[in-house]
Design a protein around this motif. Structure first.
Motif, short mmCIF file in Angstrom:
data_model
loop_
_atom_site.label_atom_id
_atom_site.label_comp_id
_atom_site.label_asym_id
_atom_site.label_seq_id
_atom_site.Cartn_x
_atom_site.Cartn_y
_atom_site.Cartn_z
N ALA A 61 0.59 -1.35 0.15
CA ALA A 61 -0.06 0.01 -0.16
C ALA A 61 1.46 0.92 0.24
O ALA A 61 2.04 1.43 0.35
CB ALA A 61 -1.09 -0.40 1.03
N GLY A 62 0.39 2.30 -0.43
CA GLY A 62 0.69 3.31 -0.60
C GLY A 62 0.41 4.42 -1.70
O GLY A 62 -0.68 4.59 -2.53
N ARG A 63 1.14 5.30 -1.56
CA ARG A 63 1.47 6.32 -3.29
C ARG A 63 1.83 6.41 -4.16
O ARG A 63 3.70 6.71 -3.72
CB ARG A 63 1.27 7.87 -2.94
CG ARG A 63 0.51 8.84 -3.38
CD ARG A 63 0.67 10.34 -3.00
NE ARG A 63 -0.67 10.58 -2.27
CZ ARG A 63 -0.85 11.13 -1.69
NH1 ARG A 63 -0.02 12.52 -1.17
NH2 ARG A 63 -2.34 11.67 -1.10
N PHE A 64 2.30 5.45 -5.30
CA PHE A 64 2.07 5.79 -6.61
C PHE A 64 2.83 6.70 -7.78
O PHE A 64 1.54 6.72 -7.99
CB PHE A 64 2.00 4.27 -7.22
CG PHE A 64 2.60 2.93 -5.54
CD1 PHE A 64 3.89 1.97 -5.27
CD2 PHE A 64 0.84 3.19 -5.03
CE1 PHE A 64 3.56 1.66 -4.31
CE2 PHE A 64 1.33 1.98 -3.88
CZ PHE A 64 2.44 1.30 -3.71
N LEU A 65 3.97 7.12 -8.31
CA LEU A 65 4.38 7.28 -9.30
C LEU A 65 3.69 6.50 -10.80
O LEU A 65 4.72 6.54 -10.40
CB LEU A 65 4.57 8.66 -9.42
CG LEU A 65 5.32 9.81 -10.18
CD1 LEU A 65 3.84 10.48 -11.03
CD2 LEU A 65 5.76 10.36 -10.32
N ASP A 128 5.39 7.08 -2.03
CA ASP A 128 6.22 6.23 -1.83
C ASP A 128 7.05 5.71 -2.58
O ASP A 128 8.21 5.53 -2.02
CB ASP A 128 5.53 5.44 -1.20
CG ASP A 128 4.51 5.72 0.04
OD1 ASP A 128 4.62 6.41 1.37
OD2 ASP A 128 3.14 6.01 0.37
N GLU A 129 6.93 5.13 -3.56
CA GLU A 129 7.33 4.84 -5.36
C GLU A 129 6.86 5.33 -6.28
O GLU A 129 6.04 5.88 -6.78
CB GLU A 129 6.88 3.48 -5.29
CG GLU A 129 7.26 2.55 -3.74
CD GLU A 129 7.35 0.97 -3.96
OE1 GLU A 129 6.80 0.60 -4.95
OE2 GLU A 129 8.06 0.45 -3.25
N LEU A 151 12.73 12.50 -8.99
CA LEU A 151 12.70 11.32 -7.70
C LEU A 151 13.02 12.95 -6.65
O LEU A 151 13.15 12.22 -5.05
CB LEU A 151 14.12 11.40 -8.68
CG LEU A 151 15.06 9.91 -9.54
CD1 LEU A 151 15.93 10.58 -9.63
CD2 LEU A 151 13.79 8.88 -8.96
N PRO A 152 12.73 13.89 -6.34
CA PRO A 152 12.39 14.89 -5.04
C PRO A 152 11.46 14.82 -4.47
O PRO A 152 11.28 14.92 -3.30
CB PRO A 152 13.61 16.26 -5.53
CG PRO A 152 14.02 15.56 -6.92
CD PRO A 152 13.52 15.14 -7.62
N ARG A 153 10.14 13.87 -5.48
CA ARG A 153 9.59 13.78 -5.19
C ARG A 153 8.90 12.32 -3.97
O ARG A 153 7.78 12.18 -3.93
CB ARG A 153 8.13 13.73 -5.70
CG ARG A 153 7.89 15.09 -6.79
CD ARG A 153 7.78 16.51 -6.33
NE ARG A 153 6.54 16.63 -6.22
CZ ARG A 153 5.14 17.51 -6.92
NH1 ARG A 153 6.28 17.93 -8.19
NH2 ARG A 153 3.83 17.04 -6.42
N ARG A 159 10.96 4.41 -3.52
CA ARG A 159 12.29 4.70 -3.81
C ARG A 159 11.89 4.87 -5.12
O ARG A 159 10.53 5.19 -5.92
CB ARG A 159 12.49 3.08 -3.98
CG ARG A 159 11.22 2.24 -4.46
CD ARG A 159 11.69 0.48 -4.04
NE ARG A 159 10.37 -0.48 -4.12
CZ ARG A 159 10.44 -1.97 -5.12
NH1 ARG A 159 11.34 -2.52 -4.61
NH2 ARG A 159 9.27 -2.65 -4.83
N ALA A 160 12.89 4.27 -6.76
CA ALA A 160 11.75 4.61 -8.03
C ALA A 160 12.16 2.97 -9.07
O ALA A 160 13.75 2.28 -8.15
CB ALA A 160 12.78 5.64 -8.83
N VAL A 161 11.79 2.85 -9.74
CA VAL A 161 11.95 1.40 -9.78
C VAL A 161 11.66 1.59 -12.07
O VAL A 161 10.53 1.87 -12.04
CB VAL A 161 10.71 0.07 -9.16
CG1 VAL A 161 10.81 -0.92 -10.09
CG2 VAL A 161 11.49 -0.02 -8.24
#
Length: 201
Positions: A61-65, A128-129, A151-153, A159-161
């Motif tokens: 769970a989280g907020r994703f971009l 979050d990711e 990435l600063p967000r 993490r960024a995948v």
């Protein structure tokens, strides 16, 4: 930028275009997706994104971009597999935004997925990711600018995948991310692609 690349950035949803529907099986879910002319990877799941899904488990769970979401496949896969998620799909192609939001409605996840342009994302929103099959072909300078914008967000510890072709500079991108203060490891290497994980401290 070539004519084809320009087409991806300017495809106008008000101009009639041909839609093409296909099904992608991701993390145990069958996603019926509509793509279309003027949008990346029309009618099929591209090889890089397929590697990403195969090599990385769904997040929690989280907020994703979904950075450079196209017609939404990565963000929609997360929204489908992770009910307690909030996903923004970021895109410059207006037709892709239209299709991604149509796909979200069709999959029943429109309540926690929305595709939009960068200007529509609240300036104080953190994630979050970040997940991405990044648009490498926009050029190194533009790609670096894009990544240093988003990435600063990431929230602290986020993490960024990303999945990047080895022959498109995955290893140099990994080094560059580390130099920018985002320690980056290789999660997997398959079929000519690297799956990278960049961390925010």
């Amino acid at each position: 930028m070539t004519e084809d690349q320009d087409h991806y950035f300017t495809a106008d949803p008000s101009v009639p275009f041909e839609r093409e529907t296909f099904t992608a099986s991701v993390w145990g879910h069958d996603l019926e997706l509509t793509s279309g002319a003027g949008v990346f990877s029309r009618g099929h799941l591209d090889h890089a994104t397929a590697v990403l899904f195969r090599e990385v488990e769904p997040p929690v769970a989280g907020r994703f971009l979904d950075l450079g979401c196209g017609y939404g496949v990565i963000g929609l896969a997360i929204a489908t597999a992770v009910p307690l998620s909030s996903v923004i799909g970021l895109e410059v192609n207006e037709r892709a935004i239209l299709l991604a939001n149509e796909n979200a409605a069709g999959l029943g996840v429109g309540g926690h997925f929305v595709a939009c342009r960068a200007a529509d994302v609240p300036s104080d929103m953190q994630f979050d990711e970040i997940w991405s099959n990044p648009p490498i072909r926009i050029g190194k300078e533009a790609l670096h600018e894009l990544l240093l914008t988003w990435l600063p967000r990431l929230a602290p510890g986020g993490r960024a995948v990303m999945v990047v072709g080895k022959n498109l500079g995955a290893d140099s991108l990994q080094r560059w991310l580390g130099e920018q203060g985002y320690p980056t490891t290789r999660l997997a290497s398959a079929k000519g692609f690297r799956v990278l994980e960049a961390r925010r401290g």
